[in-house]
Design a protein around this motif. Sequence first.
Motif, PDB file in Angstrom:
ATOM      1  N   SER A  89       3.397  -5.212  -4.292  1.00  0.00           N
ATOM      2  CA  SER A  89       4.671  -6.191  -4.329  1.00  0.00           C
ATOM      3  C   SER A  89       5.360  -6.008  -2.968  1.00  0.00           C
ATOM      4  CB  SER A  89       5.482  -5.431  -5.340  1.00  0.00           C
ATOM      5  OG  SER A  89       7.066  -6.105  -5.251  1.00  0.00           O
ATOM      6  N   LEU A  90       5.936  -7.391  -2.608  1.00  0.00           N
ATOM      7  CA  LEU A  90       6.331  -7.471  -1.545  1.00  0.00           C
ATOM      8  C   LEU A  90       8.104  -7.574  -1.671  1.00  0.00           C
ATOM      9  CD1 LEU A  90       4.367 -10.474   0.064  1.00  0.00           C
ATOM     10  CD2 LEU A  90       4.010  -7.806   0.503  1.00  0.00           C
ATOM     11  N   GLU A  91       8.467  -7.335  -2.693  1.00  0.00           N
ATOM     12  CA  GLU A  91       9.872  -7.246  -3.216  1.00  0.00           C
ATOM     13  C   GLU A  91      10.575  -5.895  -2.987  1.00  0.00           C
ATOM     14  OE1 GLU A  91       9.726  -9.232  -7.123  1.00  0.00           O
ATOM     15  OE2 GLU A  91      10.253 -11.054  -6.038  1.00  0.00           O
ATOM     16  N   ARG A  92       9.924  -4.884  -2.505  1.00  0.00           N
ATOM     17  CA  ARG A  92      10.368  -3.499  -2.322  1.00  0.00           C
ATOM     18  C   ARG A  92      10.283  -3.407  -0.694  1.00  0.00           C
ATOM     19  NH1 ARG A  92       5.751  -0.694  -0.814  1.00  0.00           N
ATOM     20  NH2 ARG A  92       3.759  -1.685  -1.506  1.00  0.00           N
ATOM     21  N   PRO A  93      11.093  -2.372  -0.143  1.00  0.00           N
ATOM     22  CA  PRO A  93      10.940  -2.161   1.141  1.00  0.00           C
ATOM     23  C   PRO A  93       9.560  -1.756   1.804  1.00  0.00           C
ATOM     24  CG  PRO A  93      12.778  -0.797   0.122  1.00  0.00           C
ATOM     25  CD  PRO A  93      11.895  -1.342  -1.125  1.00  0.00           C
ATOM     26  N   ILE A  94       9.361  -2.369   2.678  1.00  0.00           N
ATOM     27  CA  ILE A  94       8.024  -2.365   3.368  1.00  0.00           C
ATOM     28  C   ILE A  94       8.317  -1.243   4.705  1.00  0.00           C
ATOM     29  CG2 ILE A  94       6.092  -3.421   4.741  1.00  0.00           C
ATOM     30  CD1 ILE A  94       6.769  -5.794   3.252  1.00  0.00           C
ATOM     31  N   PRO A  95       7.456  -0.087   4.764  1.00  0.00           N
ATOM     32  CA  PRO A  95       7.629   0.914   5.695  1.00  0.00           C
ATOM     33  C   PRO A  95       7.317   0.029   6.947  1.00  0.00           C
ATOM     34  CG  PRO A  95       6.276   1.754   3.928  1.00  0.00           C
ATOM     35  CD  PRO A  95       6.425   0.281   3.561  1.00  0.00           C
ATOM     36  N   ARG A  96       7.899   0.743   8.160  1.00  0.00           N
ATOM     37  CA  ARG A  96       7.456   0.246   9.427  1.00  0.00           C
ATOM     38  C   ARG A  96       6.157   0.871   9.832  1.00  0.00           C
ATOM     39  NH1 ARG A  96      11.865   1.558  13.855  1.00  0.00           N
ATOM     40  NH2 ARG A  96      10.732   0.318  14.767  1.00  0.00           N
ATOM     41  N   ALA A  97       5.789  -0.292  10.529  1.00  0.00           N
ATOM     42  CA  ALA A  97       4.303   0.211  11.380  1.00  0.00           C
ATOM     43  C   ALA A  97       4.549   1.132  12.317  1.00  0.00           C
ATOM     44  CB  ALA A  97       3.560  -1.254  11.823  1.00  0.00           C
ATOM     45  N   THR A  98       3.457   2.281  12.501  1.00  0.00           N
ATOM     46  CA  THR A  98       3.742   3.040  13.464  1.00  0.00           C
ATOM     47  C   THR A  98       2.964   2.736  14.728  1.00  0.00           C
ATOM     48  OG1 THR A  98       1.713   4.173  12.320  1.00  0.00           O
ATOM     49  CG2 THR A  98       4.148   4.884  11.830  1.00  0.00           C
ATOM     50  N   SER A  99       2.074   1.767  14.713  1.00  0.00           N
ATOM     51  CA  SER A  99       1.258   1.192  15.637  1.00  0.00           C
ATOM     52  C   SER A  99       1.672  -0.088  16.114  1.00  0.00           C
ATOM     53  CB  SER A  99      -0.114   1.256  15.466  1.00  0.00           C
ATOM     54  OG  SER A  99      -0.649   2.660  15.295  1.00  0.00           O
ATOM     55  N   THR A 100       1.686  -0.673  17.216  1.00  0.00           N
ATOM     56  CA  THR A 100       1.982  -2.064  17.260  1.00  0.00           C
ATOM     57  C   THR A 100       0.862  -3.037  17.088  1.00  0.00           C
ATOM     58  OG1 THR A 100       3.270  -1.414  19.486  1.00  0.00           O
ATOM     59  CG2 THR A 100       2.703  -3.767  19.391  1.00  0.00           C
ATOM     60  N   VAL A 101       1.131  -3.887  16.207  1.00  0.00           N
ATOM     61  CA  VAL A 101       0.379  -4.758  15.706  1.00  0.00           C
ATOM     62  C   VAL A 101       0.861  -6.160  15.905  1.00  0.00           C
ATOM     63  CG1 VAL A 101      -0.854  -5.670  13.539  1.00  0.00           C
ATOM     64  CG2 VAL A 101      -0.500  -3.438  13.736  1.00  0.00           C
ATOM     65  N   THR A 102      -0.084  -7.190  16.337  1.00  0.00           N
ATOM     66  CA  THR A 102       0.476  -8.493  16.900  1.00  0.00           C
ATOM     67  C   THR A 102      -0.315  -9.755  16.251  1.00  0.00           C
ATOM     68  OG1 THR A 102      -0.619  -8.395  18.950  1.00  0.00           O
ATOM     69  CG2 THR A 102       1.513  -7.506  19.084  1.00  0.00           C
ATOM     70  N   VAL A 103       0.266 -10.941  16.054  1.00  0.00           N
ATOM     71  CA  VAL A 103      -0.605 -11.877  16.004  1.00  0.00           C
ATOM     72  C   VAL A 103      -1.550 -12.393  17.119  1.00  0.00           C
ATOM     73  CG1 VAL A 103      -0.764 -14.335  15.284  1.00  0.00           C
ATOM     74  CG2 VAL A 103       0.856 -12.808  14.284  1.00  0.00           C
ATOM     75  N   ALA A 104      -2.626 -12.487  16.810  1.00  0.00           N
ATOM     76  CA  ALA A 104      -3.854 -12.481  18.005  1.00  0.00           C
ATOM     77  C   ALA A 104      -4.138 -14.018  18.091  1.00  0.00           C
ATOM     78  CB  ALA A 104      -5.005 -11.754  18.014  1.00  0.00           C
ATOM     79  N   TYR A 216      -4.712   1.941   0.339  1.00  0.00           N
ATOM     80  CA  TYR A 216      -3.743   1.019  -0.440  1.00  0.00           C
ATOM     81  C   TYR A 216      -3.003   1.595  -1.584  1.00  0.00           C
ATOM     82  CZ  TYR A 216      -7.290  -2.105   1.841  1.00  0.00           C
ATOM     83  OH  TYR A 216      -7.899  -2.749   2.811  1.00  0.00           O
ATOM     84  N   ARG A 217      -3.345   2.619  -2.312  1.00  0.00           N
ATOM     85  CA  ARG A 217      -2.588   3.234  -3.207  1.00  0.00           C
ATOM     86  C   ARG A 217      -1.359   3.980  -2.392  1.00  0.00           C
ATOM     87  NH1 ARG A 217      -7.802   4.722  -4.842  1.00  0.00           N
ATOM     88  NH2 ARG A 217      -8.650   3.377  -6.428  1.00  0.00           N
ATOM     89  N   ARG A 218      -1.582   4.630  -1.410  1.00  0.00           N
ATOM     90  CA  ARG A 218      -0.650   5.305  -0.623  1.00  0.00           C
ATOM     91  C   ARG A 218       0.679   4.218  -0.180  1.00  0.00           C
ATOM     92  NH1 ARG A 218      -4.462   8.148   2.625  1.00  0.00           N
ATOM     93  NH2 ARG A 218      -3.967   6.865   4.140  1.00  0.00           N
ATOM     94  N   GLU A 219       0.093   2.945   0.085  1.00  0.00           N
ATOM     95  CA  GLU A 219       1.111   1.850   0.269  1.00  0.00           C
ATOM     96  C   GLU A 219       1.767   1.080  -0.749  1.00  0.00           C
ATOM     97  OE1 GLU A 219       2.269   1.571   3.425  1.00  0.00           O
ATOM     98  OE2 GLU A 219       1.089   3.410   4.079  1.00  0.00           O
ATOM     99  N   GLY A 220       1.393   1.555  -1.854  1.00  0.00           N
ATOM    100  CA  GLY A 220       2.046   1.169  -3.171  1.00  0.00           C
ATOM    101  C   GLY A 220       1.263   0.082  -3.931  1.00  0.00           C
ATOM    102  N   PHE A 221       0.004   0.091  -3.564  1.00  0.00           N
ATOM    103  CA  PHE A 221      -0.805  -1.294  -4.233  1.00  0.00           C
ATOM    104  C   PHE A 221      -1.458  -0.670  -5.558  1.00  0.00           C
ATOM    105  CE2 PHE A 221      -0.345  -3.196  -0.309  1.00  0.00           C
ATOM    106  CZ  PHE A 221      -0.862  -4.327  -0.235  1.00  0.00           C
TER     107      PHE A 221
END
Length: 240
Positions: A89-104, A216-221
């Motif tokens: 679900s994307l209707e809950r808080p999403i934890p912050r990324a700990t590494s920098t991820v960018t659109v390439a 994925y399960r740790r991230e709520g999937f």
Amino acid sequence: MRLTGEWPGRVHIRTRWGSADGRPRNHLTDDALLHVRRRSERLVRAATSSLHGLGAPAVFSPPLPSEDIGAWRQVDYRPYARFVVMRGSLERPIPRATSTVTVASSDSLARAVEVDQSSFPAEWQYDEECLRDALHATPHHDLLVSEDEGTITGYGVVGLAGPQGYLQRIAVEPRYRGQGVGASILRTGMQWARNRGARMLVLNTQIDNHPAGRLYRREGFTEDLESLVVLRHDRDSNSI
């Protein structure tokens, strides 16, 4: 039947029952991957026969839901690998990324392929054409990369089709695993999809890929009840 394109490479097969596309699974194998436009036993049979005739020793389906495999099973395709479908679900808080991820940019495709080929067994590796297919599987898409001092440590392919987001692929360079790279790419993909109006992110992974499943399960999937199956047809089968 009409065939356009040149093997080994992408070919388009048109028959009276519909059209299909085939290409090598990746750069390491002569096996083919077949996509059909209709759930037609005659179309699957004709396209499979064409790919075997061009030199493919085995032809594989894409991951398919159970309601789509009937035509393939009639041609004697056999289950080869199973994938679990997971939704977050994307209707809950999403934890912050700990590494920098960018659109390439597209210039990063070749470097992302290097990560992919170090991350997966040979038969499941992507080459550049496979990666482009994953990107263009949805109308809206981006390539996400995590970097460490100019080195790509992992990448993900995210897409949007209607109100639903998709994580089409994720790979982490083996020496960077266990450092939060995969979670950061996943979280960035979730945020990417939510920013574009999606309320759910969908992905799939092989049932026996336990490290990915744990992430994925740790991230709520959570898992769908329905799984996907990849089917295989060998040239020496008597069913064509």
